[in-house]
Design an enzyme around this catalytic site. Structure first.
Site, mmCIF file in Angstrom:
data_model
loop_
_atom_site.group_PDB
_atom_site.id
_atom_site.type_symbol
_atom_site.label_atom_id
_atom_site.label_comp_id
_atom_site.label_asym_id
_atom_site.label_seq_id
_atom_site.Cartn_x
_atom_site.Cartn_y
_atom_site.Cartn_z
ATOM 1 N N LYS A 106 20.672 19.777 31.942
ATOM 2 C CA LYS A 106 21.278 20.969 31.342
ATOM 3 C C LYS A 106 22.561 21.316 32.088
ATOM 4 O O LYS A 106 22.533 21.713 33.246
ATOM 5 C CB LYS A 106 20.338 22.168 31.408
ATOM 6 C CG LYS A 106 20.911 23.341 30.586
ATOM 7 C CD LYS A 106 20.296 24.670 30.888
ATOM 8 C CE LYS A 106 20.953 25.376 32.043
ATOM 9 N NZ LYS A 106 22.322 25.872 31.763
ATOM 10 N N GLY B 234 22.967 25.079 42.313
ATOM 11 C CA GLY B 234 23.391 26.388 41.836
ATOM 12 C C GLY B 234 23.127 27.449 42.896
ATOM 13 O O GLY B 234 23.109 27.146 44.092
ATOM 14 N N SER B 235 22.888 28.659 42.432
ATOM 15 C CA SER B 235 22.789 29.769 43.377
ATOM 16 C C SER B 235 21.460 29.757 44.113
ATOM 17 O O SER B 235 20.450 29.231 43.625
ATOM 18 C CB SER B 235 22.948 31.087 42.632
ATOM 19 O OG SER B 235 21.771 31.352 41.891
ATOM 20 N N THR B 236 21.461 30.364 45.297
ATOM 21 C CA THR B 236 20.234 30.444 46.087
ATOM 22 C C THR B 236 19.172 31.272 45.367
ATOM 23 O O THR B 236 17.979 30.951 45.416
ATOM 24 C CB THR B 236 20.561 31.003 47.480
ATOM 25 O OG1 THR B 236 21.333 30.019 48.186
ATOM 26 C CG2 THR B 236 19.304 31.294 48.283
ATOM 27 N N GLY C 189 17.597 29.140 42.834
ATOM 28 C CA GLY C 189 16.842 28.121 43.560
ATOM 29 C C GLY C 189 15.487 28.641 44.020
ATOM 30 O O GLY C 189 14.461 27.955 43.922
ATOM 31 N N GLU D 19 20.090 22.246 45.782
ATOM 32 C CA GLU D 19 21.380 22.290 46.472
ATOM 33 C C GLU D 19 21.988 23.638 46.130
ATOM 34 O O GLU D 19 22.428 23.858 45.011
ATOM 35 C CB GLU D 19 22.244 21.111 46.026
ATOM 36 C CG GLU D 19 23.300 20.727 47.028
ATOM 37 C CD GLU D 19 24.578 21.494 46.820
ATOM 38 O OE1 GLU D 19 24.667 22.604 47.384
ATOM 39 O OE2 GLU D 19 25.444 21.012 46.101
ATOM 40 N N CYS E 221 30.337 25.232 46.712
ATOM 41 C CA CYS E 221 29.216 25.747 47.498
ATOM 42 C C CYS E 221 29.416 25.518 48.985
ATOM 43 O O CYS E 221 28.941 26.278 49.814
ATOM 44 C CB CYS E 221 27.909 25.111 47.036
ATOM 45 S SG CYS E 221 28.023 23.331 46.892
ATOM 46 N N GLU F 3 27.819 34.721 49.640
ATOM 47 C CA GLU F 3 28.693 33.727 49.036
ATOM 48 C C GLU F 3 29.522 34.393 47.938
ATOM 49 O O GLU F 3 28.967 34.946 46.987
ATOM 50 C CB GLU F 3 27.843 32.602 48.442
ATOM 51 C CG GLU F 3 28.673 31.479 47.878
ATOM 52 C CD GLU F 3 27.830 30.309 47.397
ATOM 53 O OE1 GLU F 3 26.812 30.555 46.730
ATOM 54 O OE2 GLU F 3 28.186 29.159 47.690
#
Lengths: 282, 485
Positions: B188, B240-242, B245, B262, B296, B393
Site C-alpha cells: 500500500k 512511517g510514523s512511530t 508503528g 522503520e 526519517c 520529529e
C-alpha cells in the site's frame, strides 16, 4: 562467409604474433576452422594487458562491476543460437543438450554477476579485538589470474572458471580448450561488446602444454587455475608457480560436473583478505 | 545579500511533464491486472506544488485487500513458490532494468506527485530504486549464504505499507528483498503519493511477472490497517510514523506475523571544532533540507561545539541564502513543496511551539509561491533539550541548533530522544569518529557525510525508531525463515 577465429588481447582481436594457426575439427573429426596458435609472446602480451586493466577493473564499484557482468549474460543470451551451434559441434552434443549447456552458462554469468556486491558481506567481517580498536577485514582481488580452461566443457566450463575471477575484481588471461576453442573466441566477441574494459579478460587459443609454463612462471601473474591441464603436467606448473608465490588451484582428478552448484571455491581462490585497524577514542 | 542573490539567479530550466502520461483514473493492481474496487470509491491525488488534481485513485476497502492477499497467496503457493531461484532472480533483475529504462518517466511522475525537486528524484530516488532491485536480484539464488542456515525459506505473503517521502524508493526497499527471498507482496503506497507505485505495476506487467506476485492497493490509513491485520498476511513491513508503528505492533500482538518497523527519527548532526567547516555546512544543509526535510533520518538537530558555534552558524546562514525554493520541476530547484496541507500544518504547529518554548526562529529571505504547500528553510537557535522542536520529529525543513562542550556531552545530548535512527559526526579525527560511533544509540552513523544510502548497507533504527534492517545481508533476514535448528 566463414569467420576467422583470432585471439582476444587487450580488447582487440589479433592473430598470433607467431603467425601460426591450427585446424579445429568437430567431435567427428570434420574441419571447422583454423584457430590462432598462441605463443609465449602472445601470453606475455596478454599478461601486460591484464595488468594494465587491473587498476581500473578492481577500482570500479562492486555495483558497477555487477552491472557489467550482468550485461555480459544479456549479450550472451542474444547470441544463444550461435553458441548452441558451436557447442554442439565442439562437444558432439545434440541441439537440445547443447541448448541446456548454453542456458546453464548464461545462468552462471548471472550467478557470478550477483556476487560482486555481496562478497564483502559474506566473506568480510568486523573483528572484536580486545582493545579500543576498530578492526575490519575485507576481501580484495588478487590481481592478474591465469586460467587454463577445462578441455571438455568448451563454454559452460570456461564461463565457470573465468566469471569468478572477474566477479572478484581480478583480471584474467585464459587459455581456451585446445581442441574446442571456438566457443571461447566467440565469448571474446560477447565480452568485447558488453562494456567489459579491454584487457580485463584475455583469451588465448593454442596448445595448453606450450603456453601454460610461461604463464605459470610469469612474475607478474598472481594466481593460476590449472583446471585444464592433466595431473602430471600440473606438478611442474605448480612448482613454476611457486617462483613468485602464486595462488594455485589444482586440477580436479577428472573434469568436474559443471552443472553442479559451484559454491564459493573459485571466488575465494582469487581474493585476498585485508584487515584494517584504527584506534577508537576521543 | 541582494547582490549575492542576483549572482545566483538562474534562468528557468523546467523538466518537461510531457515525458509521462498520467491516466485520469487508476484502479487497484491485483492478480496482474488493474481492477475496480469492490465499492467503487476513489480519492484524488494532487500535485503539492500547484494543488492541481493529477488523477483519481481507487480506494481499497477490506474486500479489496482480501482479494489482493488471496492473489498473493495463490502466486506464493503457485508459480512463484515453485520457481527455481535463478529464474526468480531474472525477474527481479528485469524489474531493475525496467526502472533504469523508464527512469526519466518515473522521476517526472515522482516529482509531480510528491513535490520533491526533479534533481533529487532523477539523481537519487530513481537510480537508487533500480540499484535496490539489482542488488537484491543477486540474492535470490544465494540465500544459503545469507547466514540463516543452509536453506532458508520465504515467509509467505508480505503486507507492506510505505510513506510518501520517497514513494518509489521505499517501494523498492520493500518489494525487492521480498521478491528475491521468494515472498509475494501486497503493497500500500501512501495516499498522497500513489502514482509511481501504479506505474511500477505497469513495469511488473512489462516484466511478465506472474500475476499476484506484486499487488498494489491504494488508500489511506484504513486500507493499511486492513492489510496489516489481514489473517493471511505472514509478514508486515512498515515505514512511517512511530505512532502508527506502535499501533501496528499492538494490532499484530498474539499472531504469528513477523514484522519490521522503520519509524521516525530525530537525528543529531554533531560538529566538532576540528571539523572542516565548509564541508560540514554542506552536510548540515544536505542533512536537513534534502527532500524538504521529509526524511526519517534527517539531521534535524545540529549539535555544534561551542568554540565554533559562531563560525558554523554564520556559514550556515550564508549558505541557506543561496538555496532556491520553488517549482520542483525546475532542474535548478533545491527545495520543493511540502507534500500535503496536513504536513504543512504539522510543521507550522511544531515551529510555533518552538517559538513559544523560547527558541529563536530564522529563515533566509525567501519568497513562497502562492499556489501549493510551502515552508521556508528554517533554523532555530537557543533550543532547549526539552523543547518540542528538540524532541519531536518535525519532518520538514526545520533545523534545531544546540551546543555542547565535550564529547561526552555531545553523546548525552545526541542520545536524549526516544528515537535512534541515525546520527552524524563531523571531525577530522578518525579515532573520535569511531569512539562517537560506538556511543551513539543509532542504527546508522554517518561520519563527515550524511544521508548516504546504498542497497548493500543495512538501514534501520534503535529504540522507538523501529526494529529490523533494510538493505544488505541483514535486510534479507526480514524476509526469510531461518532453517537453523
Amino acid at each position: 562467409m566463414r569467420k576467422t577465429y583470432k585471439l582476444y588481447i587487450g580488447g582487440a582481436f589479433p592473430r598470433s604474433e607467431s603467425g601460426r594457426s591450427y585446424a579445429v575439427t568437430d567431435s567427428r573429426g570434420r574441419f571447422l576452422a583454423n584457430a590462432a596458435q598462441g605463443s609465449r609472446k602472445d601470453a606475455r602480451d596478454a599478461v601486460v594487458a591484464a595488468r594494465k586493466a587491473f587498476g581500473g577493473w578492481s577500482g570500479t564499484t562492486a555495483y558497477n562491476r555487477g552491472q557489467v557482468l550482468y550485461r555480459v549474460a544479456e549479450v550472451l543470451e542474444g547470441r544463444r543460437d550461435q553458441f548452441v551451434a558451436e557447442v554442439a559441434a565442439a562437444e558432439g552434443l545434440a541441439p537440445r543438450a547443447a541448448g541446456a549447456t548454453v542456458d546453464a552458462a548464461i545462468d552462471r554469468w548471472v550467478w557470478y554477476a550477483g556476487w560482486t556486491d555481496k562478497l564483502t558481506q559474506v566473506l568480510g567481517n568486523a573483528n572484536p579485538v580486545a582493545g579500543p580498536y576498530f578492526n575490519l577485514s575485507v576481501p580484495e582481488p588478487t590481481g592478474v589470474v591465469a586460467v587454463l580452461a577445462p578441455q571438455a566443457s568448451s563454454l559452460l566450463g570456461l564461463v565457470s572458471v573465468v566469471a569468478p575471477v572477474l566477479a572478484g575484481g581480478s583480471t584474467c588471461v585464459v587459455v581456451a580448450s585446445s581442441a574446442r576453442p571456438l566457443p571461447a573466441v566467440t565469448l571474446g566477441e560477447v565480452l568485447a561488446t558488453s562494456d567489459v574494459p579491454g584487457g580485463v579478460i584475455n583469451i588465448l587459443t593454442g596448445a595448453v602444454a606450450e603456453i601454460a609454463p610461461w604463464l605459470a612462471s610469469h612474475a607478474d601473474v598472481n594466481g593460476i587455475d590449472l583446471c585444464g591441464t592433466d595431473l602430471a603436467d600440473a606438478v611442474d606448473l605448480e612448482r613454476a608457480a611457486a617462483g613468485n608465490v602464486k595462488r594455485v588451484l589444482r586440477p580436479p582428478a577428472s573434469e568436474s560436473d559443471w552443472s553442479a552448484d559451484p559454491g564459493l571455491t573459485r571466488l575465494t581462490a582469487w581474493l585476498e583478505t585485508k584487515t584494517v585497524w584504527h584506534p577508537m577514542g576521543v | 545579500m541582494t547582490s549575492e542573490r542576483r549572482a545566483f539567479a538562474y534562468a528557468p530550466a523546467p523538466e518537461s511533464r510531457a515525458l509521462v502520461d498520467i491516466k485520469p483514473s487508476y484502479g487497484l493492481f491485483v492478480g496482474g491486472e488493474f481492477v475496480d474496487p469492490a465499492d467503487g470509491t476513489s480519492f484524488k491525488t494532487i500535485s503539492p506544488s500547484s494543488e492541481e488534481v493529477l488523477a483519481e485513485v481507487a480506494e481499497a476497502g477490506p474486500a479489496d485487500v482480501d482479494r489482493a492477499v488471496r492473489a498473493a497467496r495463490r502466486a506464493f503457493t503457485g508459480p512463484w513458490g515453485r520457481m527455481r531461484a535463478a529464474e526468480r532472480a531474472k525477474y527481479v533483475f528485469r524489474l531493475a532494468r525496467l526502472i533504469q529504462e523508464r527512469a526519466r518517466e518515473l522521476a517526472v511522475l515522482e516529482t509531480l506527485d510528491n513535490g520533491k525537486p526533479i534533481r533529487e528524484s532523477r539523481d537519487v530516488d530513481v537510480p537508487t530504486a533500480a540499484a535496490h532491485f539489482f542488488y537484491h536480484a543477486g540474492w535470490a539464488d544465494k540465500l544459503a549464504y545469507a547466514g540463516l542456515g543452509p536453506d532458508p525459506k520465504p515467509i509467505g505473503v508480505a503486507g507492506q505499507v510505505i510513506p510518501w517521502n520517497f514513494p518509489l524508493l521505499m517501494l523498492s526497499w520493500k518489494i525487492a528483498p521480498a521478491l528475491a527471498a521468494g515472498n509475494t507482496v501486497v503493497l500500500k503506497p501512501a495516499e498522497t503519493t500513489p502514482l509511481t507505485a501504479l506505474l511500477f505495476a505497469e513495469l511488473c506487467q512489462q516484466a511478465d511477472l506472474p500475476p499476484g506476485v506484486v499487488n498494489i492497493v491504494t488508500g489511506a490509513g484504513a486500507t493499511g490497517q486492513a492489510l496489516v491485520e489481514h489473517p493471511d498476511v505472514d509478514k508486515v513491513a512498515f515505514t512511517g510514523s512511530t505512532d502508527v508503528g506502535k499501533a501496528i505492533a499492538r494490532a499484530i500482538a498474539g499472531t504469528d506475523k513477523r514484522v519490521t518497523l522503520e519509524l521516525g527519527g530525530k537525528a543529531a548532526n554533531i560538529v566538532f571544532d576540528d571539523a572542516p567547516i565548509d564541508q560540514a555546512v554542506e552536510g548540515i544543509v544536505n542533512g536537513i533540507f534534502f527532500n524538504q526535510g521529509h526524511v526519517c533520518c534527517a539531521g534535524s538537530r545540529l549539535l555544534v561545539q561551542e568554540s565554533v558555534y559562531d563560525e558554523v552558524l554564520d556559514s550556515l546562514r550564508r549558505r541557506l541564502g543561496t538555496l532556491r525554493l520553488g517549482d520542483p520541476m525546475d532542474k535548478n530547484t533545491d527545495i520543493g513543496a511540502i507534500n500535503s496541507l496536513a504536513q504543512l500544518q504539522r510543521i507550522r504547529e511544531l515551529t510555533d511551539a518552538g517559538e513559544a518554548d523560547g527558541a529563536e526562529r530564522w529563515s533566509p529571505p525567501c519568497e513562497l509561491p502562492e499556489q501549493g504547500f510551502w515552508f521556508p528553510p528554517t533554523v532555530f537557535t537557543g533550543v532547549g533539550q526539552s523543547s518540542r522542536i528538540a524532541q519531536e520529529e518535525i519532518f520538514g525543513p526545520v533545523l534545531s541548533v544546540l551546543t555542547f562542550r565535550t564529547p561526552d556531552e555531545a553523546v548525552a545530548k545526541a542520545n536524549n530522544t526516544p528515537y535512534g535512527l541515525s546520527a552524524g559526526v563531523w571531525t577530522e579525527k578518525g579515532s573520535r569518529i569511531l569512539w562517537m560511533a560506538s556511543k551513539l544509540r543509532a542504527g546508522v552513523v554517518w561520519a563527515n557525510t550524511f544521508n548516504r544510502f546504498d542497497p548493500t548497507s543495512p538501514f534501520g533504527g534503535y529504540k522507538e525508531s523501529g526494529f529490523g534492517r533494510e538493505g544488505g545481508r541483514q535486510g534479507m533476514a526480514a524476509y526469510l525463515r531461518s532453517t537453523d535448528a
